[in-house]
Write a protein that holds these residues in place. Structure first.
Motif, PDB file in Angstrom:
ATOM      1  N   GLU A   7      -9.824  38.828 -88.240  1.00  0.00           N
ATOM      2  CA  GLU A   7      -8.822  38.052 -89.071  1.00  0.00           C
ATOM      3  C   GLU A   7      -9.764  36.587 -88.771  1.00  0.00           C
ATOM      4  O   GLU A   7     -10.037  36.029 -89.274  1.00  0.00           O
ATOM      5  N   ARG A   8      -9.961  36.718 -87.044  1.00  0.00           N
ATOM      6  CA  ARG A   8     -10.775  35.252 -86.621  1.00  0.00           C
ATOM      7  C   ARG A   8     -12.335  35.607 -87.062  1.00  0.00           C
ATOM      8  O   ARG A   8     -12.851  34.149 -87.211  1.00  0.00           O
ATOM      9  N   ILE A   9     -12.383  36.163 -86.651  1.00  0.00           N
ATOM     10  CA  ILE A   9     -14.243  36.055 -87.532  1.00  0.00           C
ATOM     11  C   ILE A   9     -14.172  36.036 -88.755  1.00  0.00           C
ATOM     12  O   ILE A   9     -14.970  35.416 -89.146  1.00  0.00           O
ATOM     13  N   ASP A  10     -13.604  36.164 -89.845  1.00  0.00           N
ATOM     14  CA  ASP A  10     -13.503  36.031 -91.240  1.00  0.00           C
ATOM     15  C   ASP A  10     -13.412  34.397 -91.470  1.00  0.00           C
ATOM     16  O   ASP A  10     -13.346  33.976 -91.673  1.00  0.00           O
ATOM     17  N   ARG A  11     -12.292  34.107 -91.192  1.00  0.00           N
ATOM     18  CA  ARG A  11     -12.004  32.561 -90.482  1.00  0.00           C
ATOM     19  C   ARG A  11     -13.768  31.987 -90.108  1.00  0.00           C
ATOM     20  O   ARG A  11     -13.795  30.639 -90.945  1.00  0.00           O
ATOM     21  N   LEU A  12     -13.886  32.329 -89.121  1.00  0.00           N
ATOM     22  CA  LEU A  12     -15.731  31.463 -88.879  1.00  0.00           C
ATOM     23  C   LEU A  12     -16.140  31.740 -89.754  1.00  0.00           C
ATOM     24  O   LEU A  12     -16.509  31.035 -89.512  1.00  0.00           O
ATOM     25  N   LEU A  13     -16.604  33.064 -90.279  1.00  0.00           N
ATOM     26  CA  LEU A  13     -17.626  33.113 -91.464  1.00  0.00           C
ATOM     27  C   LEU A  13     -16.739  32.125 -92.711  1.00  0.00           C
ATOM     28  O   LEU A  13     -18.236  31.152 -92.986  1.00  0.00           O
ATOM     29  N   ARG A  14     -15.937  31.503 -92.761  1.00  0.00           N
ATOM     30  CA  ARG A  14     -15.179  31.287 -94.050  1.00  0.00           C
ATOM     31  C   ARG A  14     -16.028  29.732 -93.235  1.00  0.00           C
ATOM     32  O   ARG A  14     -16.622  28.464 -94.465  1.00  0.00           O
TER      33      ARG A  14
END
Length: 127
Positions: free
Chosen positions: A105-112
């Motif tokens: 979820e953290r990686i997804d948030r950073l990518l967004r």
């Protein structure tokens, strides 16, 4: 002779994951623990120890839930022994928090955030 794709420990681990998922859900409901679910079970080759990986709905509540589950480990192991699994010896249980979902979820948030960030204009930087 057919090939064996799965080891015995893998099959037992999958069965333990199903049974422990039900038992952990009942423990959460009955003891008012934070909501957690069993994500994986790793069992040693000699079948003496099982590491039970759990994830939490709210990441901040994961570690307190794991601590409570470890304290209830003997009770859960006893319930597992009487759940209908046919094992000579039920392994000792060690609960650990699985933070892979949190990391994803953290990686997804950073990518967004990176995709939403304004991009520098290539023509303006050339001047």
């Amino acid at each position: 002779m057919p090939s064996r794709d799965f080891k015995r420990t893998d099959r037992i681990g999958a069965e333990l994951r199903r049974e422990l998922g039900l038992l952990v859900h009942a423990a959460v409901r009955d003891h008012g623990l934070p909501s957690v679910s069993v994500s994986d079970v790793e069992i040693t080759r000699d079948l003496d120890w099982a590491t039970v990986w759990v994830t939490a709905l709210v990441p901040e509540q994961g570690l307190p839930a794991v601590k409570a589950l470890n304290q209830m480990g003997h009770e859960i192991r006893h319930a597992l022994a009487h759940s209908g699994m046919r094992m000579r010896r039920v392994p000792e249980l060690k609960f650990k928090y699985d933070d892979s979902v949190d990391k994803g979820e953290r990686i997804d948030r950073l990518l967004r955030e990176q995709a939403d960030a304004p991009k520098p204009d290539d023509d303006a930087s050339a001047v």
